[in-house]
Scaffold this motif. Structure first.
Motif, PDB file in Angstrom:
ATOM      1  N   ASP A 147      30.381 -14.715  26.783  1.00 62.59           N
ATOM      2  CA  ASP A 147      30.327 -15.742  25.746  1.00 62.59           C
ATOM      3  C   ASP A 147      28.879 -16.163  25.517  1.00 62.59           C
ATOM      4  N   HIS A 148      28.356 -15.900  24.309  1.00 64.13           N
ATOM      5  CA  HIS A 148      27.004 -16.347  23.960  1.00 64.13           C
ATOM      6  C   HIS A 148      27.077 -17.845  23.687  1.00 64.13           C
ATOM      7  N   HIS A 149      26.890 -18.612  24.735  1.00 66.60           N
ATOM      8  CA  HIS A 149      27.154 -20.044  24.746  1.00 66.60           C
ATOM      9  C   HIS A 149      25.960 -20.863  24.273  1.00 66.60           C
ATOM     10  N   ALA A 150      24.758 -20.337  24.512  1.00 63.26           N
ATOM     11  CA  ALA A 150      23.524 -21.036  24.145  1.00 63.26           C
ATOM     12  C   ALA A 150      22.641 -20.062  23.380  1.00 63.26           C
ATOM     13  N   LEU A 151      22.421 -20.344  22.117  1.00 65.58           N
ATOM     14  CA  LEU A 151      21.768 -19.414  21.201  1.00 65.58           C
ATOM     15  C   LEU A 151      20.273 -19.701  21.054  1.00 65.58           C
ATOM     16  N   PRO A 152      19.502 -18.694  20.676  1.00 62.28           N
ATOM     17  CA  PRO A 152      18.075 -18.938  20.435  1.00 62.28           C
ATOM     18  C   PRO A 152      17.878 -20.043  19.401  1.00 62.28           C
ATOM     19  N   GLY A 153      17.012 -20.985  19.707  1.00 63.11           N
ATOM     20  CA  GLY A 153      16.723 -22.058  18.772  1.00 63.11           C
ATOM     21  C   GLY A 153      17.667 -23.237  18.846  1.00 63.11           C
ATOM     22  N   VAL A 154      18.768 -23.128  19.586  1.00 64.84           N
ATOM     23  CA  VAL A 154      19.789 -24.180  19.769  1.00 64.84           C
ATOM     24  C   VAL A 154      20.707 -24.239  18.537  1.00 64.84           C
ATOM     25  N   ASN A 167      17.510 -32.557  19.142  1.00 63.40           N
ATOM     26  CA  ASN A 167      17.998 -32.643  17.766  1.00 63.40           C
ATOM     27  C   ASN A 167      17.324 -31.631  16.857  1.00 63.40           C
ATOM     28  N   ASP A 168      16.416 -30.852  17.417  1.00 63.30           N
ATOM     29  CA  ASP A 168      15.686 -29.837  16.653  1.00 63.30           C
ATOM     30  C   ASP A 168      16.483 -28.536  16.696  1.00 63.30           C
ATOM     31  N   VAL A 169      17.439 -28.407  15.787  1.00 62.66           N
ATOM     32  CA  VAL A 169      18.339 -27.242  15.752  1.00 62.66           C
ATOM     33  C   VAL A 169      17.736 -26.178  14.844  1.00 62.66           C
ATOM     34  N   GLU A 170      17.415 -25.027  15.421  1.00 64.99           N
ATOM     35  CA  GLU A 170      16.724 -23.975  14.671  1.00 64.99           C
ATOM     36  C   GLU A 170      17.413 -22.613  14.769  1.00 64.99           C
ATOM     37  N   PHE A 171      18.645 -22.580  15.262  1.00 67.52           N
ATOM     38  CA  PHE A 171      19.326 -21.293  15.354  1.00 67.52           C
ATOM     39  C   PHE A 171      19.558 -20.675  13.988  1.00 67.52           C
ATOM     40  N   TYR A 172      19.831 -21.499  12.989  1.00 67.41           N
ATOM     41  CA  TYR A 172      20.278 -21.001  11.687  1.00 67.41           C
ATOM     42  C   TYR A 172      19.096 -20.564  10.821  1.00 67.41           C
ATOM     43  N   THR A 173      18.322 -19.647  11.361  1.00 72.54           N
ATOM     44  CA  THR A 173      17.152 -19.081  10.692  1.00 72.54           C
ATOM     45  C   THR A 173      17.182 -17.572  10.882  1.00 72.54           C
ATOM     46  N   ASP A 174      16.526 -16.838  10.019  1.00 72.70           N
ATOM     47  CA  ASP A 174      16.505 -15.378  10.127  1.00 72.70           C
ATOM     48  C   ASP A 174      15.937 -14.941  11.471  1.00 72.70           C
ATOM     49  N   TYR A 175      14.888 -15.614  11.937  1.00 77.13           N
ATOM     50  CA  TYR A 175      14.234 -15.228  13.187  1.00 77.13           C
ATOM     51  C   TYR A 175      15.195 -15.325  14.366  1.00 77.13           C
ATOM     52  N   ASN A 176      15.906 -16.440  14.469  1.00 76.10           N
ATOM     53  CA  ASN A 176      16.793 -16.624  15.614  1.00 76.10           C
ATOM     54  C   ASN A 176      18.112 -15.886  15.464  1.00 76.10           C
ATOM     55  N   TYR A 177      18.598 -15.715  14.239  1.00 77.30           N
ATOM     56  CA  TYR A 177      19.741 -14.814  14.054  1.00 77.30           C
ATOM     57  C   TYR A 177      19.392 -13.421  14.576  1.00 77.30           C
ATOM     58  N   ALA A 213      29.690 -26.861   7.807  1.00 73.64           N
ATOM     59  CA  ALA A 213      29.186 -25.556   7.362  1.00 73.64           C
ATOM     60  C   ALA A 213      28.000 -25.675   6.414  1.00 73.64           C
ATOM     61  N   THR A 214      27.813 -26.836   5.801  1.00 73.30           N
ATOM     62  CA  THR A 214      26.653 -26.990   4.919  1.00 73.30           C
ATOM     63  C   THR A 214      25.351 -27.019   5.715  1.00 73.30           C
ATOM     64  N   GLN A 215      25.455 -27.222   7.036  1.00 79.38           N
ATOM     65  CA  GLN A 215      24.268 -27.274   7.886  1.00 79.38           C
ATOM     66  C   GLN A 215      24.024 -25.962   8.639  1.00 79.38           C
ATOM     67  N   THR A 216      24.779 -24.915   8.303  1.00 83.55           N
ATOM     68  CA  THR A 216      24.624 -23.634   9.008  1.00 83.55           C
ATOM     69  C   THR A 216      24.370 -22.500   8.013  1.00 83.55           C
ATOM     70  N   PRO A 217      23.293 -22.585   7.250  1.00 80.55           N
ATOM     71  CA  PRO A 217      23.041 -21.554   6.235  1.00 80.55           C
ATOM     72  C   PRO A 217      22.897 -20.172   6.866  1.00 80.55           C
ATOM     73  N   GLY A 218      23.505 -19.186   6.210  1.00 71.79           N
ATOM     74  CA  GLY A 218      23.395 -17.805   6.675  1.00 71.79           C
ATOM     75  C   GLY A 218      24.344 -17.443   7.792  1.00 71.79           C
ATOM     76  N   TYR A 219      25.179 -18.390   8.238  1.00 72.61           N
ATOM     77  CA  TYR A 219      26.038 -18.131   9.387  1.00 72.61           C
ATOM     78  C   TYR A 219      27.092 -17.063   9.085  1.00 72.61           C
ATOM     79  N   GLY A 220      27.595 -17.044   7.862  1.00 68.50           N
ATOM     80  CA  GLY A 220      28.567 -16.017   7.493  1.00 68.50           C
ATOM     81  C   GLY A 220      27.973 -14.626   7.558  1.00 68.50           C
ATOM     82  N   ASP A 221      26.733 -14.476   7.088  1.00 70.79           N
ATOM     83  CA  ASP A 221      26.062 -13.176   7.181  1.00 70.79           C
ATOM     84  C   ASP A 221      25.820 -12.804   8.640  1.00 70.79           C
ATOM     85  N   PHE A 222      25.481 -13.780   9.468  1.00 71.29           N
ATOM     86  CA  PHE A 222      25.298 -13.501  10.894  1.00 71.29           C
ATOM     87  C   PHE A 222      26.596 -12.987  11.505  1.00 71.29           C
TER      88      PHE A 222
END
Length: 359
Positions: A147-154, A167-177, A213-222
């Motif tokens: 289980d990938h429980h803790a993702l790059p960037g949080v 509170n600095d959530v940066e997972f939902y970026t191309d780099y961390n995806y 889901a409005t705060q997780t851009p690109g998550y569907g593509d991921f």
């Protein structure tokens, strides 16, 4: 384990049997083993040198904060925890109580080449402990979900389970995806190439992303790329994937060379080998080479295609159920290629979590 595992996970029966997996499985999360959450072991955390506070971002209440505070001793302290928190005795007790499956929460930093040591602080050495535990679980006949429980960037703010309370959530970026997809490729390769990973039958993409889901851009593509990466690695290995009528004519027994051949190919079978997937495969090669040396895993450098085809089943790709998010979330069912499972974290009185498998 000094604390009884709190979350009992009941699984529905499989529609199609998978090699080594019972038709009906009963499991638990191996909480706070390789991804430590201080609330699960409050006194041990204090004994290790951690702290407790109302706002976990304001004290040493996560692995990130701990490694940042104790850079010279963190690896030894955590190695002791890993070695004693989950042992052969625990496996024996699981077996005696009818548990035949475990879900293992992991942080991205267990694949150490992915960590930017200038800005990211985590203990080293977890991959060898994972290998040790999986070997013991395999020998006991207990299956495993990685289980990938803790993702790059949080992936979620203010949660110990992400490895860093912030509170600095940066997972939902191309780099961390992209980094998360390299992690996925590595775990897929190890699951098929390392005999100690032989009990692994599923990999989960993300534990509990932001619910809006409005705060997780690109998550569907991921989600789609997560599945594609797993299937791309498997097709490279010659593992048959249901619904995919394609195999590469690879003239090498070196797995990393095979990955390079596939990634540089002009073919795009079944829309799996997209430009992003090929980029991930190329970036996975040096990571696998480094880990193959660290783990003394010759199969990363030399593998047997015939054995892969005959002995391995495709992994189950696993996601949080679509109902976890709101505001028109992407449906992970749209990403499915081959067997796929869904977590349903209901959280009424912290009762039952369900995993449903589709084929």
């Amino acid at each position: 384990m000094r604390v009884v595992l709190a979350l009992l996970t009941l699984f529905t029966s499989f529609q199609v049997s998978v090699a080594g997996i019972p038709d009906r499985i009963y499991g638990v999360n191996l909480g706070s083993w390789l991804l430590l959450e201080a609330w699960m072991l409050p006194q041990e955390w204090l004994n290790m040198g951690g702290q407790q506070c109302n706002d976990c971002s304001q004290c040493i209440a996560s692995e990130f904060a701990f490694a940042q505070a104790y850079p010279k001793t963190v690896d030894g302290i955590f190695d002791k925890h890993w070695s004693t928190w989950f042992t052969q005795d625990d496996i024996n007790q699981l077996k005696e109580n009818g548990i035949n499956t475990v879900r293992i929460p992991l942080g991205y930093w267990i694949v150490e080449p992915l960590v930017d040591r200038k800005t990211e602080f985590f203990p080293r050495g977890g991959i060898k402990q994972l290998k040790r535990g999986l070997q013991q679980l395999r020998d006991a006949g207990i299956a495993a979900i990685l289980d990938h429980h803790a993702l790059p960037g949080v992936q979620t703010a203010g949660q110990m389970f992400t490895g860093r309370c912030t509170n600095d959530v940066e997972f939902y970026t191309d780099y961390n995806y992209h980094r998360a997809l390299i992690w996925t490729a590595v775990m897929t390769a190890l699951s098929h190439l390392d005999p100690d990973f032989g009990s692994v039958f599923a990999i989960e993409a993300v534990n509990e992303p932001i619910m809006d889901a409005t705060q997780t851009p690109g998550y569907g593509d991921f989600q789609k790329n997560f599945v594609r990466v797993i299937r791309a690695v498997e097709l490279t290995l010659g593992v048959s994937v249901p619904g995919v009528q394609f195999s590469f004519d690879i003239q090498t027994s070196n797995f990393t060379a095979a990955l390079a051949t596939v990634a540089n190919s002009n073919s795009n079978p079944s829309n799996i080998f997209t430009p992003e997937v090929k980029s991930v495969l190329l970036d996975t090669i040096p990571v696998l080479l480094e880990m193959g040396i660290e783990l003394s895993l010759g199969s990363i450098f030399k593998f047997n295609l015939a054995s892969a085809r005959s002995n391995r089943e495709p992994l189950v790709t696993n996601f949080m159920d679509v109902n976890w998010q709101h505001n028109s979330p992407p449906n992970p069912a749209d990403a499915a290629i081959g067997p796929q499972g869904y977590d349903n974290h209901l959280y009424y009185s912290f009762g039952v979590n369900l995993l449903h498998i589709d084929y």
